[in-house]
Design a protein around this motif. Structure first.
Motif, short mmCIF file in Angstrom:
data_model
loop_
_atom_site.label_atom_id
_atom_site.label_comp_id
_atom_site.label_asym_id
_atom_site.label_seq_id
_atom_site.Cartn_x
_atom_site.Cartn_y
_atom_site.Cartn_z
N ARG A 85 38.97 70.89 -3.80
CA ARG A 85 38.49 72.21 -3.38
C ARG A 85 37.11 72.45 -3.45
O ARG A 85 36.51 71.77 -4.36
CB ARG A 85 39.34 73.36 -3.84
CG ARG A 85 40.89 73.28 -3.53
CD ARG A 85 41.57 74.51 -3.94
NE ARG A 85 43.06 74.29 -3.66
CZ ARG A 85 44.14 73.68 -4.45
NH1 ARG A 85 43.67 73.38 -5.39
NH2 ARG A 85 45.43 73.81 -3.96
N PRO A 86 36.36 73.35 -2.62
CA PRO A 86 34.79 73.62 -2.86
C PRO A 86 34.61 74.18 -4.21
O PRO A 86 35.26 74.86 -4.93
CB PRO A 86 34.71 74.83 -2.04
CG PRO A 86 35.63 74.77 -0.71
CD PRO A 86 36.80 74.10 -1.46
N GLY A 87 33.59 73.35 -4.65
CA GLY A 87 32.95 73.83 -5.93
C GLY A 87 33.84 73.28 -7.27
O GLY A 87 33.65 73.65 -8.35
N GLU A 88 34.93 72.28 -6.84
CA GLU A 88 35.59 71.63 -7.90
C GLU A 88 35.17 70.02 -7.96
O GLU A 88 35.58 69.56 -6.78
CB GLU A 88 36.86 72.13 -7.60
CG GLU A 88 37.32 73.56 -7.88
CD GLU A 88 38.70 73.92 -7.67
OE1 GLU A 88 39.19 75.15 -7.84
OE2 GLU A 88 39.59 72.77 -7.51
N LEU A 89 35.00 69.42 -8.88
CA LEU A 89 34.68 67.94 -9.36
C LEU A 89 36.16 67.38 -9.35
O LEU A 89 36.95 67.84 -10.37
CB LEU A 89 33.82 67.73 -10.27
CG LEU A 89 33.71 66.33 -10.63
CD1 LEU A 89 32.95 65.68 -9.74
CD2 LEU A 89 33.07 66.24 -11.92
N ASN A 90 36.40 66.31 -8.77
CA ASN A 90 37.36 65.29 -8.76
C ASN A 90 36.82 64.02 -8.89
O ASN A 90 36.13 63.46 -8.03
CB ASN A 90 38.18 65.30 -7.52
CG ASN A 90 39.33 66.51 -7.55
OD1 ASN A 90 40.36 66.60 -7.78
ND2 ASN A 90 38.69 67.64 -7.05
N LEU A 91 36.98 63.27 -9.87
CA LEU A 91 36.39 62.15 -10.39
C LEU A 91 37.33 60.97 -10.60
O LEU A 91 38.38 61.37 -11.55
CB LEU A 91 35.23 62.28 -11.45
CG LEU A 91 34.60 60.82 -11.90
CD1 LEU A 91 33.13 61.52 -12.34
CD2 LEU A 91 35.34 60.09 -12.68
#
Length: 323
Positions: A105-111
């Motif tokens: 989602r916008p503004g959320e980092l998924n690494l």
């Protein structure tokens, strides 16, 4: 995200530090599928294949899903790298062979760290009308590239820029006193900067880093050099500050990437990062043979996957960093 170019180039993921600012124009690349969603790719190129450990950068949107078909990237493999998903608008469903199911989602980092090997899929959700964001990869150093699969999530707080001329979300590393808790194998920076119309800001940075400024909006001056939308400005190590100026009448959005120059010779071909031709051949064969190395992604049949493209006739070799 998968690199689904029909003829992926063999790329040495190293690049020489430069004294001046280099402008890296974007090239359009289809993601595949019936309507082939287009992305703007700035990394890698033959002349500039990395910024620190950052070895891949796609910028896309804002695209109406009704027109573009959205994102539908079937299960595909990765080795020796980590993927970084960062959205401005929309929502993407991530599922991987390590059992992780997450919404981007916008503004959320998924690494997602591939380590020894992983596979995953990325699908824009039915609720998404507009898709807009960046997909980034970073190369893992030799000491970590055969490690365990991993997934990290972080929703960074928006903090003001110096002079209160905009804001920044730091998703990796440290900038303007804001730090991310995300664990990295090498010193790195990743941040989304919003710069007000007509404003200029100078930020302190690590002088051992090289930096890339990827522009999402229409215009920006990066260290005095004009950038157009989807282009990246590259600044080599040695700078303790970076200056960004927005001559436009609306806010500018920039993804600022940084890191110490990556000093390992390596090869990136399709979705694999390796060190030798033989490794790449092995990765490809194992993916085509449905090897345990890459596992399976829940919700997909064995035939629902992206096949590996054919290898080139020539031997894959790293292009050396210019010294």
């Amino acid at each position: 995200m998968s690199n689904v170019e029909a003829e992926p180039i063999e790329t040495d993921c190293t690049g020489a530090p430069e004294a001046c600012v280099e402008v890296i124009p974007a090239r359009k690349v289809p993601l595949g599928g019936p309507r082939a969603m287009l992305v703007q790719r700035t990394l890698p190129t033959k002349d500039r294949s990395m910024v620190g450990a950052w070895c891949f950068a796609d910028h896309y949107g804002p695209d109406r899903v009704d027109d573009s078909g959205g994102m539908r990237v079937l299960p595909h493999p990765h080795t020796g790298l980590a993927t970084v998903s960062w959205l401005f608008e929309g929502e993407i469903e991530h599922t991987d062979s390590n059992g992780v199911h997450a919404m981007v989602r916008p503004g959320e980092l998924n690494l997602m760290s591939a380590g020894y090997g992983i596979s995953h899929s990325e699908i824009s959700t039915p609720e998404t009308d507009v898709l807009h964001g960046v997909q980034l990869w970073l190369a893992l150093p030799d000491a970590d590239r055969n490690g365990q699969k991993d997934f990290q999530f972080h929703a960074p707080e928006s903090v003001p820029l110096p002079g209160d001329v905009g804001s920044v979300r730091v998703f990796i590393g440290t900038l303007v006193g804001s730090s991310s808790p995300v664990s990295m194998s090498t010193p790195m920076l990743g941040a989304e900067i919003i710069l007000d119309a007509g404003a200029e800001v100078t930020v302190e940075v690590d002088p051992s880093f090289e930096h890339g400024a990827l522009l999402d909006t229409d215009t920006l001056r990066f260290e005095g050099v004009e950038l157009e939308r989807s282009a990246m400005g590259y600044a080599g190590p040695g700078r303790s500050t970076l200056t960004l100026a927005n001559p436009g009448a609306t806010q500018a959005r920039i993804i600022l990437l940084g890191g110490v120059p990556f000093d390992e010779d390596l090869i990136m071909w399709w979705n694999f990062v390796g060190r030798t031709h033989e490794e790449i051949v092995e990765y490809r064969e194992q993916w085509e043979e449905h090897a345990e190395r890459f596992g399976t992604v829940a919700g997909w049949t064995a035939d629902e996957r992206i096949p590996a493209p054919p290898l080139p006739n020539s031997r894959l070799r790293p292009r050396r960093r210019a010294r």
